[in-house]
Design a protein around this motif. Structure first.
Motif, short mmCIF file in Angstrom:
data_model
loop_
_atom_site.label_atom_id
_atom_site.label_comp_id
_atom_site.label_asym_id
_atom_site.label_seq_id
_atom_site.Cartn_x
_atom_site.Cartn_y
_atom_site.Cartn_z
N LEU A 1 -15.69 35.71 6.11
CA LEU A 1 -16.59 36.79 5.75
C LEU A 1 -17.09 37.52 6.98
CD1 LEU A 1 -18.05 38.31 3.52
CD2 LEU A 1 -19.87 36.59 3.61
N LYS B 1 -14.86 40.17 8.14
CA LYS B 1 -14.94 41.41 7.36
C LYS B 1 -16.18 42.22 7.70
CE LYS B 1 -12.36 39.40 3.56
NZ LYS B 1 -12.43 38.84 2.22
N VAL B 2 -17.24 41.54 8.14
CA VAL B 2 -18.51 42.21 8.46
C VAL B 2 -18.50 42.81 9.87
CG1 VAL B 2 -20.98 41.78 8.82
CG2 VAL B 2 -19.85 40.86 6.80
N THR C 1 -18.17 46.49 10.84
CA THR C 1 -19.23 47.42 10.43
C THR C 1 -20.30 47.60 11.51
OG1 THR C 1 -20.73 45.79 9.39
CG2 THR C 1 -18.91 46.66 8.03
N LYS D 1 -23.38 45.26 8.14
CA LYS D 1 -23.70 45.29 6.72
C LYS D 1 -22.66 44.54 5.90
CE LYS D 1 -21.55 49.80 6.31
NZ LYS D 1 -21.68 51.17 5.93
N LEU D 2 -23.14 44.02 4.80
CA LEU D 2 -22.30 43.31 3.84
C LEU D 2 -22.52 43.96 2.49
CD1 LEU D 2 -20.47 40.92 3.02
CD2 LEU D 2 -22.55 39.56 2.77
N LEU E 1 -18.42 42.24 -1.45
CA LEU E 1 -18.01 41.11 -0.62
C LEU E 1 -19.00 39.95 -0.66
CD1 LEU E 1 -16.76 42.99 2.57
CD2 LEU E 1 -15.38 42.04 0.71
N TYR E 2 -20.21 40.20 -1.19
CA TYR E 2 -21.27 39.19 -1.16
C TYR E 2 -20.92 38.01 -2.06
CZ TYR E 2 -25.76 36.91 -1.92
OH TYR E 2 -26.75 35.98 -2.01
N THR F 1 -24.58 33.28 5.46
CA THR F 1 -24.58 34.42 6.38
C THR F 1 -25.79 34.35 7.31
OG1 THR F 1 -25.79 35.77 4.77
CG2 THR F 1 -23.39 35.92 4.72
N LYS G 1 -27.66 43.18 3.76
CA LYS G 1 -26.84 42.43 2.82
C LYS G 1 -27.20 42.85 1.40
CE LYS G 1 -27.74 38.00 2.57
NZ LYS G 1 -27.75 36.54 2.82
#
Length: 188
Positions: free
Chosen positions: A83, A86-87, A90, A103-104, A108-109, A115, A135
């Motif tokens: 994860l 992927k974050v 950003t 940001k998430l 995706l959360y 986190t 988030k």
């Protein structure tokens, strides 16, 4: 019970145990040390005081192994690291580089994936005073975690009915992530 002079709840509990004359066993000492260490960023944060270090030293005397605690605290699951991958793309800077955020998005959360440490990644970028993690936990509901070097982020979080410490605070903004980001950055 609140004591703004204490760096951590583990420090307060250590005082309580001593005041009441309760015996400190290794299991309890590990819990207190973990609480102190995490609240003080492994003794890196400005809230670390001589009293904090004395409390930690007392716990070492009971048998706590700081290496063992730090190793366990530093472990991340595969899902957390995936994860994070992927974050990280950003990462964005604002306020002439003094603020950095990641940001998430809600798609995706996953509440099962930790986190907790993500905000620290942007806080520890050279020149950054305030690191923020946005988030989106539900559509229209964004949790905001803030860490700082100089700025009172608790004062900012309080504006949104949140709270925390001067250097570590959070809040929930009832808005989609893009709107929440604009609102919080304006407050900063």
């Amino acid at each position: 019970y609140l004591d703004a002079k204490c760096a951590a709840v583990g420090e307060i509990m250590g005082d309580l145990f001593q005041e009441c004359g309760w015996e400190m066993d290794l299991a309890i000492a590990k819990c207190f040390y973990t609480a102190i260490s995490t609240d003080c960023g492994s003794f890196r944060y400005s809230n670390t005081t001589p009293k904090t270090m004395r409390q930690a030293a007392k716990l070492l005397e009971v048998g706590v192994n700081p290496n063992e605690i730090n190793e366990n605290l530093g472990l991340n699951s595969v899902a957390t690291m995936q994860l994070l991958a992927k974050v990280l793309p950003t990462i964005t800077f604002a306020c002439e580089g003094r603020v950095a955020y990641i940001k998430l998005i809600n798609d995706l959360y996953n509440k099962e994936t930790s986190t907790e440490t993500f905000v620290n990644i942007v806080r520890y970028i050279e020149g950054v005073d305030v690191g923020i993690f946005f988030k989106e936990v539900e559509p229209g509901k964004t949790r905001v975690s803030m860490r700082s070097c100089k700025t009172d982020v608790a004062a900012i979080a309080t504006k949104f009915d949140g709270g925390g410490h001067i250097r570590a605070a959070g809040c929930t903004v009832m808005a989609p992530i893009a709107e929440a980001r604009q609102i919080v950055l304006k407050a900063i």
